[in-house]
Design a protein around this motif. Structure first.
Motif, PDB file in Angstrom:
ATOM      1  N   ASP A 112    -113.768  10.744 -92.721  1.00  0.00           N
ATOM      2  CA  ASP A 112    -112.343  10.568 -93.000  1.00  0.00           C
ATOM      3  C   ASP A 112    -111.601  10.563 -91.667  1.00  0.00           C
ATOM      4  O   ASP A 112    -111.397  11.612 -91.049  1.00  0.00           O
ATOM      5  N   LYS A 115    -108.465  12.825 -91.205  1.00  0.00           N
ATOM      6  CA  LYS A 115    -108.615  14.265 -91.379  1.00  0.00           C
ATOM      7  C   LYS A 115    -108.380  14.974 -90.050  1.00  0.00           C
ATOM      8  O   LYS A 115    -108.795  14.497 -88.991  1.00  0.00           O
ATOM      9  N   ASP A 116    -107.711  16.121 -90.096  1.00  0.00           N
ATOM     10  CA  ASP A 116    -107.478  16.900 -88.880  1.00  0.00           C
ATOM     11  C   ASP A 116    -108.813  17.205 -88.208  1.00  0.00           C
ATOM     12  O   ASP A 116    -109.780  17.614 -88.859  1.00  0.00           O
ATOM     13  N   TYR A 118    -110.594  14.905 -86.480  1.00  0.00           N
ATOM     14  CA  TYR A 118    -111.361  13.687 -86.211  1.00  0.00           C
ATOM     15  C   TYR A 118    -111.211  13.304 -84.738  1.00  0.00           C
ATOM     16  O   TYR A 118    -110.119  13.355 -84.171  1.00  0.00           O
ATOM     17  N   GLN A 487    -101.708  14.918 -89.394  1.00  0.00           N
ATOM     18  CA  GLN A 487    -101.493  13.567 -89.900  1.00  0.00           C
ATOM     19  C   GLN A 487    -100.587  12.752 -88.982  1.00  0.00           C
ATOM     20  O   GLN A 487    -100.736  11.539 -88.871  1.00  0.00           O
TER      21      GLN A 487
END
Length: 506
Positions: A112, A115-116, A118, A487
């Motif tokens: 993902d 997602k935090d 990444y 985000q």
């Protein structure tokens, strides 16, 4: 349930005996019934397990399911990205590269990307063809005081001792190192004949137990060290201050793994649990540590000497840097291990909640060396879940010069992450001393797998580096790596870990 089991057993036995008087074939039912009765009676007499005593026969299924749970989860439930400690996606890429199988992926990433946490690197509009780059980049390790500097691969076998691993596993790792042109760290369990059989380059690790160079009272023995350190196959010496699996805690060799052969190599009593002391007896402060580094360098004939640590108290590492300046003695390299742990057996609290994770520790060590103007003398090796080309790239961006891999190399050997490393029941014959399990490990096949995994991983790193537009290791910088903070927010490593100017702390 206990009373019901007893009553039901009596009624069943009387009924079957009565019926068998008219139908003799019914006696065969006791082939099934007898084991159930035996287990049930044993459970009733059990004084340790309340569940089995209260629920005869049925209670044992709880322990069976508990044993099967991790296997069922790994093979039938976990996704490609949520397995631990190493998820299936990374396990698969190691297996594929070790076997020389197709290692490309279809249909896009399974990660993902919103997602935090990444992380990625941005490519260049002017990428460099990786065929024009050095396919197997190397780093020269050795300060100005080193007489025998070592040209090291950027990707090497991390510390895993003979004892923790089987003889055939050690052979395969060293043979792979020879075939692939990289180094094999012995771990603190000393050098065995299995380390030297195939001729791969060795990094001899000296732990707090001084195995292979210890007196009877456990103190350091100069002559024993010199005898082994001057062997041509030994290229570097690493003093282990702490390790990521259990920083602040000595090494652990379970009694069931401490065979007569292993005990003789380590100079300890066989079939006893071996706990290395948490700290060294050869030095007590940073200045004495630097003097010990010089001593080992002199005894080894001028080979590179460094130390390994998981970063803890930052002030203590700063004191080491000051000691380097004041004594004029610097290690040739420092290995930074991540607090996320490794292959070693460790208490849960130490694995989970002590020690600085690799990225923070690595950035801090490299910044400190740069701030005290020592980085030009001291190379840094990163160790901690390094499995892919991007992991190598990320470590070098933070300041590392080379990397170690332990779990990656174990997976290349055929490890299935059974999580039995500390129990002596490793089903693949890697982390066990049980001969019937070890015999299943084909050394020649695993030598090839280890070498392929190394070469394919380094190749992937070189391709990745070329895609970013960097044509050498020195051009990989923190601004190349990005991390999603939330985000709405993205930061580069240069923003998360701001660079310290050379000499800023002097």
């Amino acid at each position: 349930m206990r009373n019901q089991f007893i009553g039901l057993s009596i009624v069943t036995c009387i009924t079957l005996i009565a019926v068998s008087l008219y139908h003799p074939w019914v006696w065969w039912s006791f082939v099934v019934l007898a084991p159930i009765l035996f287990i049930g009676i044993s459970d009733i007499m059990d004084k340790k397990h309340t569940l089995r005593k209260n629920f005869p026969f049925l209670g044992m299924f709880r322990y069976i399911m508990e044993d099967l749970r991790p296997k069922i989860y790994q093979y039938f439930i976990e996704s490609e990205t949520d397995g631990a400690p190493i998820n299936r996606m990374f396990r698969s890429i190691v297996y594929q590269r070790a076997k020389g199988a197709l290692s490309t992926n279809p249909f896009g990433t399974k990660i993902d990307v919103y997602k935090d946490g990444y992380e990625w690197a941005n490519h260049s509009i002017h990428p460099i063809d990786h065929h024009q780059l050095d396919p197997l980049p190397r780093v020269l390790i050795g300060s100005s005081d080193c007489k025998q500097p070592y040209s090291s691969s950027i990707f090497n076998v991390s510390a895993m001792s003979y004892g923790a691993l089987s003889d055939r596993a050690i052979e395969a790792l060293n043979g792979g190192a020879y075939k692939g042109g990289f180094a094999h760290n012995t771990g603190e369990g000393s050098i065995s004949g299995y380390h030297t059989k195939h001729g791969g380059d060795l990094i001899w690790q000296i732990g707090t137990g001084y195995f292979g160079c210890r007196n009877k009272d456990g103190t350091f023995n100069d002559e024993m060290f010199k005898e082994k350190a001057t062997q041509p196959q030994v290229k570097m010496i690493e003093i282990k201050l702490s390790q990521g699996a259990k920083p602040g805690h000595g090494g652990i060799l379970p009694a069931v793994k401490n065979t007569k052969e292993i005990a003789a190599i380590r100079a300890v009593e066989p079939y006893t649990r071996v706990d290395s002391p948490p700290a060294h007896s050869a030095f007590n402060n940073p200045v004495e540590l630097m003097e010990f580094v010089k001593k080992l360098r002199d005894l080894s004939g001028g080979k590179p000497v460094g130390f390994k640590l998981c970063v803890g108290n930052k002030l203590e590492f700063s004191d080491m840097c000051i000691a380097m300046q004041n004594t004029g003695i610097a290690p040739d390299f420092i290995t930074v291990d991540g607090g996320e742990g490794g292959t070693g057996a460790a208490p849960l609290e130490f694995s989970n909640n002590i020690g600085m994770p690799l990225r923070e520790g690595l950035a801090f060590v490299c910044d400190s060396l740069r701030g005290y103007d020592l980085k030009k003398e001291v190379k840094v090796i990163a160790s901690g879940k390094i499995l892919t080309g991007f992991h190598i790239f990320r470590a070098i961006a933070l300041g590392a010069d080379a990397c170690y891999s332990a779990r990656g190399m174990m997976l290349a050997l055929g490890c299935i992450q059974a999580l039995e490393c500390n129990s002596n029941h490793c089903p693949t014959g890697i982390a066990t001393q049980k001969q019937h399990l070890i015999k299943g490990l084909n050394v020649e096949d695993k030598i090839s797998r280890v070498a392929k995994f190394h070469n394919e991983t380094v190749k992937s790193f070189v391709e990745f580096m070329g895609a970013t537009g960097a044509d050498s290791l020195t051009k990989i910088k923190r601004h190349h790596v990005y991390r999603r903070i939330s985000q709405e927010h993205i930061k580069t490593y240069a923003e998360i870990y701001p660079n310290i100017k050379v000499g800023e702390y002097v």
